[in-house]
Design a protein around this motif. Structure first.
Motif, PDB file in Angstrom:
ATOM      1  N   ALA A   1      29.435 124.896  35.615  1.00 59.16           N
ATOM      2  CA  ALA A   1      29.023 124.340  36.909  1.00 59.16           C
ATOM      3  C   ALA A   1      29.635 125.133  38.066  1.00 59.16           C
ATOM      4  O   ALA A   1      28.949 125.439  39.056  1.00 59.16           O
ATOM      5  CB  ALA A   1      29.422 122.872  37.003  1.00 59.16           C
ATOM      6  N   HIS A   2      30.933 125.474  37.950  1.00 63.77           N
ATOM      7  CA  HIS A   2      31.579 126.269  39.005  1.00 63.77           C
ATOM      8  C   HIS A   2      30.916 127.640  39.136  1.00 63.77           C
ATOM      9  O   HIS A   2      30.652 128.114  40.247  1.00 63.77           O
ATOM     10  CB  HIS A   2      33.070 126.453  38.696  1.00 63.77           C
ATOM     11  N   ILE A   3      30.651 128.284  37.995  1.00 63.97           N
ATOM     12  CA  ILE A   3      30.033 129.607  38.007  1.00 63.97           C
ATOM     13  C   ILE A   3      28.627 129.530  38.596  1.00 63.97           C
ATOM     14  O   ILE A   3      28.228 130.365  39.424  1.00 63.97           O
ATOM     15  CB  ILE A   3      29.967 130.194  36.583  1.00 63.97           C
ATOM     16  N   LYS A   4      27.870 128.530  38.180  1.00 63.83           N
ATOM     17  CA  LYS A   4      26.511 128.364  38.683  1.00 63.83           C
ATOM     18  C   LYS A   4      26.496 128.191  40.202  1.00 63.83           C
ATOM     19  O   LYS A   4      25.686 128.821  40.904  1.00 63.83           O
ATOM     20  CB  LYS A   4      25.860 127.152  38.008  1.00 63.83           C
ATOM     21  N   ASN A   5      27.389 127.358  40.713  1.00 60.40           N
ATOM     22  CA  ASN A   5      27.453 127.120  42.153  1.00 60.40           C
ATOM     23  C   ASN A   5      27.867 128.382  42.902  1.00 60.40           C
ATOM     24  O   ASN A   5      27.329 128.690  43.977  1.00 60.40           O
ATOM     25  CB  ASN A   5      28.419 125.983  42.467  1.00 60.40           C
ATOM     26  N   LEU A   6      28.839 129.121  42.339  1.00 60.84           N
ATOM     27  CA  LEU A   6      29.291 130.354  42.978  1.00 60.84           C
ATOM     28  C   LEU A   6      28.153 131.373  43.035  1.00 60.84           C
ATOM     29  O   LEU A   6      27.891 131.978  44.083  1.00 60.84           O
ATOM     30  CB  LEU A   6      30.484 130.936  42.217  1.00 60.84           C
ATOM     31  N   LYS A   7      27.465 131.566  41.913  1.00 64.92           N
ATOM     32  CA  LYS A   7      26.358 132.526  41.874  1.00 64.92           C
ATOM     33  C   LYS A   7      25.255 132.123  42.856  1.00 64.92           C
ATOM     34  O   LYS A   7      24.680 132.986  43.545  1.00 64.92           O
ATOM     35  CB  LYS A   7      25.801 132.619  40.450  1.00 64.92           C
ATOM     36  N   LYS A   8      24.952 130.836  42.924  1.00 66.92           N
ATOM     37  CA  LYS A   8      23.901 130.360  43.823  1.00 66.92           C
ATOM     38  C   LYS A   8      24.252 130.639  45.279  1.00 66.92           C
ATOM     39  O   LYS A   8      23.416 131.140  46.053  1.00 66.92           O
ATOM     40  CB  LYS A   8      23.686 128.863  43.610  1.00 66.92           C
ATOM     41  N   LYS A   9      25.496 130.333  45.663  1.00 61.70           N
ATOM     42  CA  LYS A   9      25.906 130.538  47.053  1.00 61.70           C
ATOM     43  C   LYS A   9      25.895 132.023  47.416  1.00 61.70           C
ATOM     44  O   LYS A   9      25.462 132.392  48.518  1.00 61.70           O
ATOM     45  CB  LYS A   9      27.299 129.943  47.281  1.00 61.70           C
ATOM     46  N   LEU A  10      26.365 132.868  46.510  1.00 68.62           N
ATOM     47  CA  LEU A  10      26.378 134.305  46.789  1.00 68.62           C
ATOM     48  C   LEU A  10      24.954 134.845  46.896  1.00 68.62           C
ATOM     49  O   LEU A  10      24.642 135.638  47.793  1.00 68.62           O
ATOM     50  CB  LEU A  10      27.151 135.046  45.690  1.00 68.62           C
ATOM     51  N   HIS A  11      24.092 134.413  45.987  1.00 68.96           N
ATOM     52  CA  HIS A  11      22.698 134.882  45.992  1.00 68.96           C
ATOM     53  C   HIS A  11      21.969 134.436  47.260  1.00 68.96           C
ATOM     54  O   HIS A  11      21.277 135.237  47.905  1.00 68.96           O
ATOM     55  CB  HIS A  11      21.971 134.354  44.759  1.00 68.96           C
ATOM     56  N   GLU A  12      22.137 133.165  47.622  1.00 66.56           N
ATOM     57  CA  GLU A  12      21.440 132.642  48.798  1.00 66.56           C
ATOM     58  C   GLU A  12      21.917 133.311  50.081  1.00 66.56           C
ATOM     59  O   GLU A  12      21.170 133.393  51.063  1.00 66.56           O
ATOM     60  CB  GLU A  12      21.627 131.131  48.887  1.00 66.56           C
ATOM     61  N   ALA A  13      23.170 133.801  50.066  1.00 66.38           N
ATOM     62  CA  ALA A  13      23.696 134.476  51.254  1.00 66.38           C
ATOM     63  C   ALA A  13      23.319 135.955  51.291  1.00 66.38           C
ATOM     64  O   ALA A  13      23.603 136.643  52.281  1.00 66.38           O
ATOM     65  CB  ALA A  13      25.206 134.323  51.309  1.00 66.38           C
ATOM     66  N   GLY A  14      22.701 136.452  50.226  1.00 61.89           N
ATOM     67  CA  GLY A  14      22.222 137.830  50.228  1.00 61.89           C
ATOM     68  C   GLY A  14      23.063 138.819  49.451  1.00 61.89           C
ATOM     69  O   GLY A  14      22.890 140.037  49.602  1.00 61.89           O
ATOM     70  N   ALA A  15      23.960 138.317  48.581  1.00 61.52           N
ATOM     71  CA  ALA A  15      24.793 139.228  47.778  1.00 61.52           C
ATOM     72  C   ALA A  15      24.009 139.765  46.593  1.00 61.52           C
ATOM     73  O   ALA A  15      23.069 139.131  46.105  1.00 61.52           O
ATOM     74  CB  ALA A  15      26.044 138.504  47.286  1.00 61.52           C
TER      75      ALA A  15
END
Length: 224
Positions: free
Chosen positions: A194-208
């Motif tokens: 869950a932590h990894i999923k949330n981290l990946k989602k936030k980074l992706h949505e911000a354009g990383a």
């Protein structure tokens, strides 16, 4: 960031643990040589605080054991021994810093930060990878100069990945990094996922870019 405090003085250790925990460090404690040796052999740490005088052994022997096990932790000796020879001996045997007792807690925290920064982040306060910028002191993350809001655990995970770039990291190792040696009691694989999923989602949505990779049946890897 995960610390191991090795000191026979329980009262002082409790003060250090309380102060450093408030600074977002995961702190573990060993009050003697044997317990410390067991923890060193079983777990990974970012920094180890080591007293040279222990109830059942010599701290210098532990220093040698850490190096013999090829542990990548930074080592700060905290000792009442103020002799020049003791400091030189500890530094020559592999210690990264030497702090004499008594000491001020803010200074100790600054020295821990300095050792970890030097060992894991090329002695930089700001880490950059393409569009990604992480301020270690400010504990902030920006992507394309726009701030990204992460939880404490998400930020800790991101730092851990950046400090172990191109290395496959198991879920259990990540759990230890977030919760220490009681990881099995507090963090199961679903929580880590869950932590990894949330981290990946936030980074992706911000354009990383897609730097954080899932390695099937093994763990995760941050590609740089």
């Amino acid at each position: 960031m995960k610390l191991l405090i090795i000191d026979g003085d329980l009262a002082l250790s409790q003060v250090m643990i309380s102060y450093l925990s408030d600074g977002n460090y995961i702190c573990e404690y060993a009050n003697n040589y044997q317990r410390a040796l067991s923890k060193i052999e079983m777990y990974q740490y970012d920094c180890i605080l080591l007293d040279l005088v222990l109830p059942d052994g010599d701290g210098n022997r532990l220093l040698e054991a850490i190096k013999a096990n090829n542990k990548m932790a930074g080592i700060i000796v905290i000792s009442a021994k103020t002799a020049y020879e003791d400091k030189i001996s500890a530094l020559e045997n592999g210690a990264d810093d030497y702090v004499t007792k008594p000491f001020h807690l803010p200074e100790l925290s600054a020295r821990i930060f300095s050792v970890i920064r030097r060992m894991k982040y090329d002695n930089c306060n700001v880490i950059r990878q393409e569009e990604l910028t992480i301020d270690l002191l400010g504990k902030t993350v920006q992507i394309n100069n726009n701030p990204v809001s992460l939880t404490r655990k998400e930020f800790d995970l991101l730092l851990y990945f950046l400090g172990n770039k191109n290395k496959v990291i198991s879920k259990h190792e990540l759990a230890e990094q977030l919760s220490g040696d009681i990881a099995g009691l507090r963090e199961d694989n679903n929580v880590i996922y869950a932590h990894i999923k949330n981290l990946k989602k936030k980074l992706h949505e911000a354009g990383a870019g897609n730097y954080l990779k899932t390695i099937y049946a093994t763990g995760y890897k941050w590609e740089a």
